[in-house]
Design a protein around this motif. Structure first.
Motif, PDB file in Angstrom:
ATOM      1  N   LEU A  90      29.100  -6.298 -23.760  1.00  0.00           N
ATOM      2  CA  LEU A  90      29.235  -7.744 -23.595  1.00  0.00           C
ATOM      3  C   LEU A  90      29.432  -8.131 -22.131  1.00  0.00           C
ATOM      4  O   LEU A  90      29.131  -9.266 -21.754  1.00  0.00           O
ATOM      5  CB  LEU A  90      30.397  -8.262 -24.441  1.00  0.00           C
ATOM      6  CG  LEU A  90      30.193  -8.174 -25.962  1.00  0.00           C
ATOM      7  CD1 LEU A  90      31.416  -8.690 -26.703  1.00  0.00           C
ATOM      8  CD2 LEU A  90      28.945  -8.941 -26.386  1.00  0.00           C
ATOM      9  N   ARG A  96      26.680 -13.412 -26.640  1.00  0.00           N
ATOM     10  CA  ARG A  96      26.876 -12.547 -27.791  1.00  0.00           C
ATOM     11  C   ARG A  96      25.754 -12.661 -28.815  1.00  0.00           C
ATOM     12  O   ARG A  96      25.376 -11.666 -29.441  1.00  0.00           O
ATOM     13  CB  ARG A  96      28.230 -12.850 -28.447  1.00  0.00           C
ATOM     14  CG  ARG A  96      29.411 -12.524 -27.551  1.00  0.00           C
ATOM     15  CD  ARG A  96      30.716 -12.591 -28.301  1.00  0.00           C
ATOM     16  NE  ARG A  96      31.837 -12.228 -27.430  1.00  0.00           N
ATOM     17  CZ  ARG A  96      32.984 -11.716 -27.869  1.00  0.00           C
ATOM     18  NH1 ARG A  96      33.165 -11.519 -29.162  1.00  0.00           N
ATOM     19  NH2 ARG A  96      33.937 -11.407 -27.017  1.00  0.00           N
ATOM     20  N   SER A  97      25.240 -13.866 -29.009  1.00  0.00           N
ATOM     21  CA  SER A  97      24.157 -14.036 -29.979  1.00  0.00           C
ATOM     22  C   SER A  97      22.913 -13.275 -29.540  1.00  0.00           C
ATOM     23  O   SER A  97      22.220 -12.662 -30.368  1.00  0.00           O
ATOM     24  CB  SER A  97      23.831 -15.523 -30.164  1.00  0.00           C
ATOM     25  OG  SER A  97      24.909 -16.206 -30.767  1.00  0.00           O
ATOM     26  N   TYR A 100      23.587  -9.556 -30.100  1.00  0.00           N
ATOM     27  CA  TYR A 100      23.541  -9.211 -31.528  1.00  0.00           C
ATOM     28  C   TYR A 100      22.105  -9.233 -32.043  1.00  0.00           C
ATOM     29  O   TYR A 100      21.679  -8.326 -32.772  1.00  0.00           O
ATOM     30  CB  TYR A 100      24.408 -10.197 -32.313  1.00  0.00           C
ATOM     31  CG  TYR A 100      24.513  -9.894 -33.787  1.00  0.00           C
ATOM     32  CD1 TYR A 100      25.372  -8.898 -34.248  1.00  0.00           C
ATOM     33  CD2 TYR A 100      23.767 -10.604 -34.724  1.00  0.00           C
ATOM     34  CE1 TYR A 100      25.479  -8.621 -35.595  1.00  0.00           C
ATOM     35  CE2 TYR A 100      23.874 -10.337 -36.078  1.00  0.00           C
ATOM     36  CZ  TYR A 100      24.732  -9.348 -36.508  1.00  0.00           C
ATOM     37  OH  TYR A 100      24.831  -9.067 -37.851  1.00  0.00           O
ATOM     38  N   VAL A 240      30.942 -10.938 -34.709  1.00  0.00           N
ATOM     39  CA  VAL A 240      30.734 -10.579 -33.303  1.00  0.00           C
ATOM     40  C   VAL A 240      31.030 -11.776 -32.396  1.00  0.00           C
ATOM     41  O   VAL A 240      31.597 -11.627 -31.313  1.00  0.00           O
ATOM     42  CB  VAL A 240      29.294 -10.073 -33.088  1.00  0.00           C
ATOM     43  CG1 VAL A 240      28.966  -9.968 -31.603  1.00  0.00           C
ATOM     44  CG2 VAL A 240      29.118  -8.718 -33.752  1.00  0.00           C
ATOM     45  N   ARG A 241      30.685 -12.968 -32.832  1.00  0.00           N
ATOM     46  CA  ARG A 241      30.911 -14.169 -32.016  1.00  0.00           C
ATOM     47  C   ARG A 241      32.385 -14.586 -31.980  1.00  0.00           C
ATOM     48  O   ARG A 241      32.861 -15.073 -30.962  1.00  0.00           O
ATOM     49  CB  ARG A 241      30.091 -15.337 -32.563  1.00  0.00           C
ATOM     50  CG  ARG A 241      28.604 -15.234 -32.293  1.00  0.00           C
ATOM     51  CD  ARG A 241      27.945 -16.593 -32.394  1.00  0.00           C
ATOM     52  NE  ARG A 241      28.455 -17.498 -31.371  1.00  0.00           N
ATOM     53  CZ  ARG A 241      28.174 -18.799 -31.320  1.00  0.00           C
ATOM     54  NH1 ARG A 241      27.381 -19.337 -32.228  1.00  0.00           N
ATOM     55  NH2 ARG A 241      28.664 -19.560 -30.371  1.00  0.00           N
ATOM     56  N   ALA A 245      36.446  -8.445 -28.427  1.00  0.00           N
ATOM     57  CA  ALA A 245      35.762  -7.164 -28.285  1.00  0.00           C
ATOM     58  C   ALA A 245      36.772  -6.015 -28.299  1.00  0.00           C
ATOM     59  O   ALA A 245      36.447  -4.916 -28.666  1.00  0.00           O
ATOM     60  CB  ALA A 245      34.965  -7.134 -26.991  1.00  0.00           C
TER      61      ALA A 245
END
Length: 245
Positions: A90, A96-97, A100, A240-241, A245
Motif C-alpha cells: 500500500l 487501495r481499490s 485490490y 481492504v478499504r 494494514a
C-alpha cells in the motif's frame, strides 16, 4: 502507479513466490493425476454402464483440481498479511481499490489460463484410456464443458481470494471451504435438493454435464458460481478499504 504497472507487479508476485507458483501448477498436476488414475483403471467399466455420462465423467478430476485452485487463490492473498507485506504494497500503491483490483485480476487471469489448460488437457488425456468409448471435443456438450471447466476453476480461485481478503487468513478460508465443498453439498442433497443446486460447486459444475437436470442450465449454473465469487470479492474489497494494514 498506472493500472498496467500495478498489474505487472502483482503478476511478478505470483511468478516469483514459490508457494503461489506451486499451488497454481498443482491445479494441472492434481487434475491430470486423478484423471489418469480414474479413467485408466475403471474408465471403460463406467463408460459401458447404462446411463453413463461420458462428458461429466471426463471432467471428474476437476473436483480435486478445484481444491488446488482454492489453495492458490487463498495463498495469493494471504501472503499480503504476512510480515507486514500489505503495508509495503500500500505504500507503493496508496489507492487501495486499484491495488485490490490489480491483485484479483492477476489471480483470476492466472487461474483462468491454467484452468483452461487443465480442463482441455484432462479431457484429451483421459480419452486415451477409453478405447472405443472415447469421445472428442465435437461430442455434444464436450467443448462447452472444457471451456466452462476452466472458467469454473478460475471462479473458485477468486471466491477463495475474496474470502481471504475478508478473513485475512488462508488457513481459515481453507478450513471453511474444503469441508463446505466436500461435505455440505451431500448433506443438502439429502435434505433439500433445491438448496444444494445453488451452492457454488454444484451450480458451477452443471456446465460439465451434457444435459443438466433441474431449473438451472449449464451457463446459468456457472453464473450462480460467479455471483458467489462476486459477493466474496466485494466483501474482500470492503475489508481492504476499511481496515488498517
Amino acid at each position: 502507479m498506472t493500472p498496467t504497472a500495478v498489474l505487472h507487479s502483482e503478476w511478478i508476485k505470483i511468478r516469483s513466490v514459490r508457494s503461489l507458483y506451486g499451488s497454481l501448477a498443482a491445479v494441472l498436476a492434481t487434475t491430470l493425476a486423478v484423471t489418469v488414475l480414474a479413467l485408466g483403471t475403471v474408465g471403460q467399466e463406467q463408460a459401458e454402464r447404462a446411463g453413463a455420462e461420458p462428458v461429466f465423467d471426463a471432467f471428474y478430476a476437476l473436483n480435486f483440481g478445484q481444491i488446488a485452485a482454492i489453495a492458490f487463490g487463498a495463498a495469493a492473498v494471504s501472503s499480503e498479511f504476512l510480515g507486514g507485506a500489505l503495508r509495503v504494497s500500500l505504500a507503493a500503491v496508496p489507492r487501495r481499490s486499484l491495488f485490490y483490483a490489480a491483485k484479483m485480476t492477476a489471480i483470476g487471469g492466472s487461474a483462468l489460463v491454467v484452468g483452461l489448460l487443465t480442463s482441455f488437457t484432462a479431457f484429451l488425456v483421459g480419452q486415451l484410456f477409453l478405447g472405443e468409448y472415447a469421445i472428442g471435443l465435437g461430442h455434444p456438450g464436450a467443448l462447452r464443458a472444457a471451456v466452462g471447466g476452466g472458467i469454473y476453476l478460475a471462479l473458485m480461485a477468486l471466491f477463495a481470494a475474496g474470502l481471504t481478503a475478508l478473513l485475512r487468513s488462508a488457513v481459515a478460508v481453507l478450513s471453511l471451504l474444503i469441508p463446505f465443498l466436500l461435505i455440505v453439498p451431500f448433506v443438502f442433497a439429502d435434505i433439500a435438493t433445491a438448496v444444494a443446486r445453488y451452492l457454488p460447486d454444484r451450480a458451477g459444475q452443471l456446465v460439465l454435464h451434457q444435459n443438466p437436470e433441474g431449473s438451472l442450465g449449464p451457463w446459468s449454473g456457472l453464473a450462480v458460481t460467479a455471483a458467489w465469487a462476486a459477493v466474496a470479492l466485494l466483501a474482500g474489497w470492503w475489508a481492504v478499504r476499511r481496515r488498517d494494514a
